[in-house]
Enzyme design. Structure first.
Site, mmCIF file in Angstrom:
data_model
loop_
_atom_site.group_PDB
_atom_site.id
_atom_site.type_symbol
_atom_site.label_atom_id
_atom_site.label_comp_id
_atom_site.label_asym_id
_atom_site.label_seq_id
_atom_site.Cartn_x
_atom_site.Cartn_y
_atom_site.Cartn_z
ATOM 1 N N ASP A 22 -3.872 4.401 14.524
ATOM 2 C CA ASP A 22 -2.590 4.987 14.105
ATOM 3 C C ASP A 22 -2.368 6.322 14.819
ATOM 4 O OD1 ASP A 22 -2.296 2.868 12.373
ATOM 5 O OD2 ASP A 22 -2.637 4.026 10.540
ATOM 6 N N LYS A 49 -3.456 -2.726 8.250
ATOM 7 C CA LYS A 49 -3.476 -3.089 6.820
ATOM 8 C C LYS A 49 -4.823 -3.672 6.398
ATOM 9 C CE LYS A 49 1.478 -3.618 6.736
ATOM 10 N NZ LYS A 49 1.731 -2.300 6.138
ATOM 11 N N LEU A 229 6.535 -1.069 -6.674
ATOM 12 C CA LEU A 229 7.867 -0.470 -6.595
ATOM 13 C C LEU A 229 7.791 0.994 -6.164
ATOM 14 C CD1 LEU A 229 9.058 -2.045 -9.974
ATOM 15 C CD2 LEU A 229 9.912 -2.695 -7.700
ATOM 16 N N GLY A 230 6.885 1.294 -5.234
ATOM 17 C CA GLY A 230 6.747 2.660 -4.718
ATOM 18 C C GLY A 230 6.564 3.663 -5.847
ATOM 19 N N LYS A 232 8.028 4.071 -8.404
ATOM 20 C CA LYS A 232 8.336 3.568 -9.761
ATOM 21 C C LYS A 232 7.180 2.751 -10.334
ATOM 22 C CE LYS A 232 13.292 3.287 -8.989
ATOM 23 N NZ LYS A 232 14.047 2.365 -8.152
ATOM 24 N N THR A 256 2.264 6.403 3.665
ATOM 25 C CA THR A 256 1.664 5.369 4.536
ATOM 26 C C THR A 256 0.341 4.887 3.933
ATOM 27 O OG1 THR A 256 2.520 6.613 6.408
ATOM 28 C CG2 THR A 256 1.019 4.794 6.905
ATOM 29 N N ASP A 260 -1.791 -0.407 0.734
ATOM 30 C CA ASP A 260 -3.134 -0.858 1.141
ATOM 31 C C ASP A 260 -4.197 -0.317 0.192
ATOM 32 O OD1 ASP A 260 -1.976 -2.091 3.317
ATOM 33 O OD2 ASP A 260 -2.267 -0.369 4.639
ATOM 34 N N SER A 290 -3.702 8.548 -2.769
ATOM 35 C CA SER A 290 -3.520 8.337 -1.325
ATOM 36 C C SER A 290 -2.213 8.934 -0.800
ATOM 37 C CB SER A 290 -3.580 6.836 -0.986
ATOM 38 O OG SER A 290 -2.345 6.212 -1.261
#
Ligand code: ATP
Ligand code: RIB
Length: 317
Positions: A22, A49, A229-230, A232, A256, A260, A290
């Protein structure tokens, strides 16, 4: 730590998937087409991933055997050494000449949102034949953790072998792509975000709602769905029971690899704890930690940090 000698006798989580290098650039906002923008910082880290999920499972307390494909270049060799030092068994991984290790250029803006361009490189060379040759890795695993950054036919082959050997598969269907029902029916758990759920079902979540999209996935034969849901949180459903876990409120630096970290910790949580709810809290705490640091792998927490974090938020699992 597991290695070639004792892989046959130990219970491990088998992760089969991508490895990338990355290249992370941070910036105030993403540039428009034709715009030249001065960024804020540049970092290089291991990613992909598959590798992120393998590392998340290992750091959160699992024993991991990771099968991946890298170029025989400095990024590929460094990655294998790095995973070995983390205690991951990478002895079945492929190093191929004349192909580069997968590369991802990642932009991160000041809200912690990302935008990624991926060159798969050697990840494309992880073909079904190689998996068939090394099917003992699946046969001897306690469960298998998969993503969609390797060839589709390879994922299909792994799911078929896992069914034959009665092994549970957790598939994180990322990046988003259509997936046939034969694969969906074979899974133990499907983990998807909104885009991935929409791509698989052909439905739009703003039309179906969260419950509707989960019903659509169950209708395709998925036994257990986890919709992330990120900020949420996430929802689990098997059609009879459902569990909703909110995301933790944290200082977000970079999302990011949140998915994972969630998946790697989930695999460990499912083995370690009695209920899906406990496993989901464990995974949600790992993912929250993370997002507080830059980079996918540099931000993956250790089991002790996850448990301390849960404790600090008065969640007992
Ligand atoms: P990515 O592709 O960025 O790795 P994803 O889209 O697969 O992620 P998300 O739904 O964004 O997955 O996030 C997975 C989990 O990570 C969420 O269910 C949540 O627990 C945690 N998470 C994500 N974003 C945040 C946030 N902003 N704050 C706290 N937790 C978060
Ligand atoms: O999910 C995050 C990962 O996606 C990054 O590490 C990058 O390599 C891309 O594969």
């Amino acid at each position: 730590m597991i290695n070639k000698k004792n892989r046959m006798s130990q219970k491990y989580i088998g992760v089969i998937g991508s490895s990338n290098c990355d290249y992370i650039m941070t910036m105030d906002h993403f540039p428009q087409g034709g715009e030249t923008l001065e960024g804020l910082s540049f970092h290089q880290a291991m990613g992909g991933k598959g590798a992120n999920q393998a590392l998340a499972a290992q750091r959160s307390g699992g024993s991991v055997c990771f099968l991946t494909s890298l170029g025989d270049d400095s990024n590929g060799r460094n990655a294998l050494d790095y995973y070995k030092n983390e205690g991951i068994d990478v002895s079945l991984s492929l190093l191929t000449e004349n192909e580069t290790t997968g590369t991802a250029v990642i932009w991160v803006d000041k809200r912690g949102e990302n935008s990624i361009v991926l060159i798969p490189g050697a990840n494309r060379l992880l073909e079904p034949g190689y998996i068939i040759t090394h099917q003992n890795m699946i046969q001897n695993a306690e469960m298998i953790l998969l993503q969609m950054e390797i060839p589709y036919e390879t994922v299909k082959t792994i799911c078929g072998l896992a069914s034959r050997y009665g092994k549970k598969v957790i598939l994180n269907a990322a990046p988003a792509c259509p997936i046939e029902e034969e694969i969906l029916r074979s899974l133990y758990i499907l983990v998807v975000n909104e885009t991935e759920a929409e791509t698989i079902t052909g439905e739009k979540m703003d039309v179906t709602g969260v419950d509707g999209i989960i019903r659509a996935l169950l209708g395709l034969g998925v036994k257990n769905v986890i919709l992330t849901l990120g900020g949420k949180g996430c929802i689990y459903s098997n059609g009879i029971e459902s569990v909703r876990i909110p995301a933790f409120c944290v200082d977000v630096k970079d999302t990011t690899g949140a998915g994972d970290t969630f998946c790697g910790a989930l695999a460990v949580g499912i083995r370690k704890y009695q209920t899906m709810e406990q496993a989901l809290w464990f995974a949600t705490a790992a993912a929250a930690l993370s997002v507080t640091k830059l980079g996918a792998q540099p931000s993956i927490p250790l089991e002790r940090e996850i448990l301390d974090f849960l404790n600090s938020r008065n969640i007992n699992i």
